[in-house]
Design an enzyme around this catalytic site. Structure first.
Site, PDB file in Angstrom:
ATOM      1  N   GLU B  61       0.825  -1.206   0.000  1.00 60.19           N
ATOM      2  CA  GLU B  61       0.000   0.000   0.000  1.00 60.19           C
ATOM      3  C   GLU B  61       0.862   1.261   0.000  1.00 60.19           C
ATOM      4  O   GLU B  61       0.465   2.301  -0.511  1.00 60.19           O
ATOM      5  CB  GLU B  61      -0.947   0.010   1.201  1.00 60.19           C
ATOM      6  CG  GLU B  61      -2.183  -0.859   1.012  1.00 60.19           C
ATOM      7  CD  GLU B  61      -1.884  -2.355   1.110  1.00 60.19           C
ATOM      8  OE1 GLU B  61      -0.822  -2.717   1.661  1.00 60.19           O
ATOM      9  OE2 GLU B  61      -2.693  -3.158   0.631  1.00 60.19           O
ATOM     10  N   HIS B 130     -10.071  -6.098   9.202  1.00 64.09           N
ATOM     11  CA  HIS B 130     -10.720  -5.910   7.905  1.00 64.09           C
ATOM     12  C   HIS B 130     -12.123  -5.352   8.080  1.00 64.09           C
ATOM     13  O   HIS B 130     -13.003  -5.604   7.265  1.00 64.09           O
ATOM     14  CB  HIS B 130     -10.801  -7.240   7.144  1.00 64.09           C
ATOM     15  CG  HIS B 130      -9.472  -7.836   6.816  1.00 64.09           C
ATOM     16  ND1 HIS B 130      -8.706  -8.490   7.739  1.00 64.09           N
ATOM     17  CD2 HIS B 130      -8.760  -7.856   5.654  1.00 64.09           C
ATOM     18  CE1 HIS B 130      -7.588  -8.912   7.176  1.00 64.09           C
ATOM     19  NE2 HIS B 130      -7.585  -8.533   5.907  1.00 64.09           N
TER      20      HIS B 130
END
Lengths: 401, 327
Positions: B61, B130
Site C-alpha cells: 500500500e 478488515h
C-alpha cells in the site's frame, strides 16, 4: 468594617434582577472573588464574585427580586462583627443554605412564585432558556418535565400559554377587598405588559378614524368562496396594508436612538388570541405575497398558535400590525402601536349603514378603519394619506393589482 | 431522465466508466484489479474497456499510495484502490504527510487530484483488521477531503465529484452495502457536489445526523419512531470534510434535538466533532444533550454474536431518539 454586597448593574437597561442563590452559607468565610451569589436578569445569569473577604451575612432569601445597587448582604471581618450585623440587619428567615451544598433551600419568606420553585441553579435546556429569555419568563417558576426535572422547550411554551398560580398578594391581609383570583404578571402577560406600557410611554400616539365601503370586500370573499378558494378578511387587510406601505414607505419605520429607520422589508403582524394571551405572528414580506399566499400563511400561523407552536422567529421583527375586533362586534377603537413598530391598523365590524350619496340614501355595508401611529415621526397628513390608500384598497381591491 | 435500480457496486463502476471515458488522464491502481475486477467485483467491465488504465500492483500500500501521489503531481488523475480501508495504515505517510500537504507546502503551485478508494465497515465477519471505519483519522488531517456515501446514487454522484476535484479525496464505501440496490439517475452529468448534505427524511421532533451505513440504521429507526409518534429527520451528511454545517443547523433549528449515528467506534469519532460544533454554534437551539450512537470502543470481534453486539443497531438509534425526545 463590614463590606456591603450590592447588586451590580450588568447591562445598560438592567434595573432589577432575581437573586437566584447564595453560594456560601451564612457565617461562612468567603474570600475575595469567590462566587458569592448568582443573579439572573431577563438577559443573563451572572455569578457574582465577592467584593472582599469576610464572614457572610445574607439579607435576602434566594428567589428575591432586587434592584440594582441594593445591598443584599454583608461580609463581616470577624465573628463579633457578624453578631452585630445579625442584630442590626436581621436576615430574612431563609436567606440561607448555599444551594451548591445539595438540596435547594426552601425560601420560606420568599413568595412561592409557582409550583415547586427551586432556588439555586435552575436546570433548563439551552433552548428553553433562550425562549424564556426572549419572553421575560422566570424559569424558576416553570415546572420541568425533562430528565431530573430539567425544564425543556415544551415546558416554557406551555408556561407561556397558561396563567400560573399566584404568590400570596402582599396587601391581601390589609385590604378590605378579597382576592378572587391572583394572577402573576409573568410569561406572555409580562411581555404584553411591558410592551404596551413601553408603547404609550415612549411614543406620541394619535389615532385617525375612517370608514370604508365593504361591498367589494364582501363580494371578493363571496367569489373566492364560490371558487373554492376562500379568503379571510384579515388576508385582504394584510394585503391592503402591505401594498399601501409600499406607496407610503415611511410608515414602515422604527425609531432607533436618534434615527428613524425606514425598513425595506414589510412584515405585517396580525394580532391573534388563542385564549392564553395576545400573540402577533408576522406575515413576512407581505408586499411580495399574493392574497392566496397571505391566506395560507395566516392559516398556518393560526394553527401553529392554537397548537402552541409559534416560534420566536415567527413573532419577532414586525414592521406593522393589524388588529381586527370585528368578530367581537366592536364598531371602532383606538389600537396601541406594537413597538418598535410605528403604526397599527384597527379594523371594526362590518355593518350595514345608510349612506347618503348623490342626493340618495342607500344601504351599504361599511367597515371602520382606525390607524394609530407615532406622531413623533409620522405627521398627520402622512398618516392620513396612508389610511386613505388602505381605505381605497379595501373599497376596491382591484386597485392593489 | 429516469432512475434505474443499481447496486452500489454497479453505480461505482458506472461513475468510473463515465469519467474515464470523459478524461483519459484518469486511471486506477491497486491489487488484484484486472483478474477479478477488484476483490469485490466493483470494477466490473473496466479492465476490458480500458486496458492499460487499470493496473495491478505488488502487495504494498505504501507503493500504491506513493504512485498515486506521484502520478497526480505529474498531471494524471489517479484513483488508488486500498483493497480494505484498514490497510491505509501502510500508506499513512504518503496520504497524510505528502498528499494532504503538498499543495499547501508548495504554495499552490501543484494540484493533487487523487481519489483514495477505501472499502470499509464491519458486518462481514471479517475480524478486527478488515472491518474498521477510519474516516475520523482523515477528517483530522487538514488537506484531505473525506466522503462517505450511503446509497447507490450517492456513490455515483460523489465519486464523480471526487474524481473531478483537484484535491486528494478519501472515499469510504461500505463493503456490506456493495450489493444494496438503489435508484440511480441515468444522467451522465449527475454529480453530487462535495460538501452538500441531504435531508432524506423530513421530521420535526429529532434530527438524526448520519452518513455511510449509519443512514440505513436511521431509516429503520425512523420508521419505528414514527409508529410511536416521533417524527425523525434524517440528514445524510455524505461529505464529512468539507462539512455542510448549514444543513445541520437548519435541521436542528427545526427539531431542537440531535442524535449522531455512525458505525465507527464512539471515542474520537466524527460524532464527537459534530457534537462539539453543534453545542458551540447552536447552543440556544438545543433542548436536550446531543447523543451519539456508534460502535463500542473495542476491536471488531470475529465472533458473529460479538460483532453484532459491538456494532450500533437501529434499536440503539430508537432509544437515543426517545431519550432526547424525553419519552
Amino acid at each position: 468594617m463590614a463590606i456591603e454586597i450590592a447588586v451590580p448593574k450588568l447591562g445598560l437597561t438592567m434595573e432589577e434582577a432575581v437573586l437566584v442563590a447564595w453560594k456560601a452559607a451564612p457565617g461562612a468565610r468567603v474570600r475575595k472573588d469567590d462566587i458569592v451569589l448568582v443573579l439572573e436578569t431577563d438577559k443573563v445569569t451572572f455569578e457574582m464574585p465577592s467584593p472582599g473577604e469576610g464572614l457572610l451575612h445574607p439579607l435576602v432569601p434566594p428567589g428575591s427580586r432586587i434592584a440594582v445597587g441594593q445591598v443584599v448582604g454583608y461580609l463581616a471581618a470577624d465573628a463579633a462583627e457578624l453578631a452585630r450585623l445579625a442584630a442590626e440587619h436581621p436576615a430574612a428567615a431563609a436567606a440561607a443554605e448555599p444551594t451548591a451544598a445539595g438540596r435547594p433551600a426552601a425560601a420560606a419568606e420568599a413568595p412561592p412564585a409557582a409550583p415547586g420553585p427551586a432556588p439555586g441553579r435552575v436546570k433548563a435546556s439551552p433552548a428553553a432558556r433562550a425562549i424564556a429569555r426572549a419572553h421575560g419568563i422566570e424559569l424558576a417558576g416553570v415546572a420541568g418535565s425533562g430528565p431530573g426535572g430539567r425544564i425543556v422547550r415544551a415546558d416554557v411554551l406551555a408556561a407561556l400559554e397558561r396563567p400560573r398560580p399566584a404568590p400570596a398578594a402582599p396587601f391581601a391581609a390589609a385590604s378590605p377587598l378579597t382576592v378572587l383570583e391572583d394572577i402573576p404578571i409573568t410569561g406572555v402577560r409580562r411581555a404584553i405588559f411591558r410592551n404596551m406600557q413601553a408603547s404609550l410611554a415612549t411614543q406620541a400616539q394619535i389615532t385617525l378614524h375612517t370608514e370604508a365601503s365593504a361591498e367589494a370586500l364582501l363580494r371578493l370573499r363571496r367569489r373566492r368562496k364560490e371558487a373554492g378558494a376562500p379568503v379571510s378578511y384579515n388576508a385582504v387587510f394584510v394585503q391592503a396594508i402591505a401594498r399601501a406601505l409600499r406607496r407610503h414607505p415611511r410608515i414602515n419605520a422604527s425609531v432607533e436612538g436618534d434615527r428613524i429607520r425606514v425598513w425595506r422589508e414589510i412584515h405585517v403582524g396580525v394580532a391573534m388570541d388563542f385564549g392564553g394571551g395576545l400573540f402577533v405572528p408576522k406575515v413576512r414580506h407581505a408586499e411580495a405575497k399574493t392574497l392566496t399566499e397571505i391566506e395560507d400563511e395566516l392559516r398556518r400561523l393560526a394553527e401553529a398558535g392554537r397548537a402552541g407552536r409559534l416560534t420566536l422567529d415567527e413573532m419577532s421583527l414586525g414592521t406593522f400590525t393589524l388588529t381586527n375586533l370585528g368578530a367581537w362586534g366592536v364598531d371602532r377603537f383606538t389600537p396601541i402601536v406594537n413597538p418598535p413598530e410605528s403604526a397599527i391598523l384597527g379594523v371594526g365590524r362590518i355593518e350595514e349603514k345608510a349612506v347618503a350619496a348623490g342626493g340618495e340614501v342607500r344601504v351599504e355595508p361599511r367597515v371602520a378603519l382606525s390607524l394609530t401611529f407615532d406622531h413623533r415621526i409620522i405627521d398627520g397628513a402622512a398618516g392620513a394619506a396612508f389610511l386613505q390608500t388602505v381605505s381605497r384598497f379595501v373599497e376596491e381591491p382591484a386597485l392593489m393589482l | 431522465m429516469s432512475d434505474r435500480l443499481l447496486t452500489a457496486s454497479a453505480a461505482l463502476a458506472e461513475a468510473l466508466i463515465e469519467e474515464m471515458t470523459r478524461d483519459e488522464r484518469i486511471f486506477i491502481l491497486g491489487e488484484d484489479l484486472t483478474a477479478h475486477a477488484g476483490i469485490f467485483g466493483q470494477f466490473k467491465g473496466i479492465p476490458e474497456k480500458f486496458p492499460g488504465r487499470i493496473l495491478d500492483t505488488p502487495i504494498s500500500e505504501t507503493c500504491i499510495a506513493g504512485c498515486g501521489v506521484g502520478a497526480a503531481l505529474t498531471g494524471m488523475r489517479p484513483i488508488v484502490d486500498f483493497h480494505f480501508s484498514d490497510f491505509v495504515t501502510c500508506g499513512m505517510d504518503e496520504l497524510c504527510n505528502q498528499a494532504a500537504k503538498i499543495r499547501y507546502m508548495f504554495g499552490g503551485q501543484v494540484k493533487l487530484p487523487l481519489v483514495v478508494w477505501c472499502p470499509d465497515g464491519a458486518g462481514l465477519r471479517a475480524a478486527a483488521q478488515h472491518s474498521q471505519s477510519l474516516e475520523a483519522w482523515f477528517v483530522h488531517t487538514p488537506g484531505l477531503k473525506v466522503v462517505v456515501p450511503s446509497e447507490a446514487a450517492d456513490v455515483k454522484g460523489l465519486m464523480k465529484a471526487s474524481i473531478r476535484d483537484d484535491n486528494p479525496v478519501m472515499f469510504f464505501q461500505h463493503k456490506r452495502l456493495f450489493r444494496r440496490e438503489g435508484p440511480v439517475p441515468e444522467d451522465p452529468d449527475f454529480v453530487i457536489p462535495l460538501g452538500k448534505a441531504a435531508v432524506k427524511r423530513e421530521g420535526r421532533d429529532v434530527s438524526l445526523f448520519t452518513y455511510g451505513s449509519g443512514y440505513f440504521l436511521c431509516q429503520e429507526a425512523a420508521a419505528e419512531l414514527a409508529r410511536e409518534g416521533i417524527e425523525a429527520e434524517i440528514v445524510d451528511l455524505r461529505t464529512l470534510k468539507p462539512l455542510d454545517f448549514e444543513t445541520v443547523a437548519a435541521s436542528l433549528r427545526k427539531t431542537y434535538r440531535a442524535v449522531i449515528v455512525h458505525e465507527a467506534c464512539l471515542t474520537g469519532g466524527f460524532g464527537a466533532e459534530l457534537a462539539a460544533r453543534i453545542q458551540a454554534e447552536l447552543f440556544d437551539f438545543l433542548d436536550a444533550p446531543v447523543l451519539r450512537v456508534a460502535a463500542k470502543d473495542v476491536p471488531i470481534p470475529f465472533s458473529p454474536p460479538l460483532e453484532d453486539f459491538v456494532l450500533p443497531r437501529a434499536a440503539d438509534v430508537v432509544a437515543a431518539a426517545r431519550s432526547v425526545c424525553n419519552r
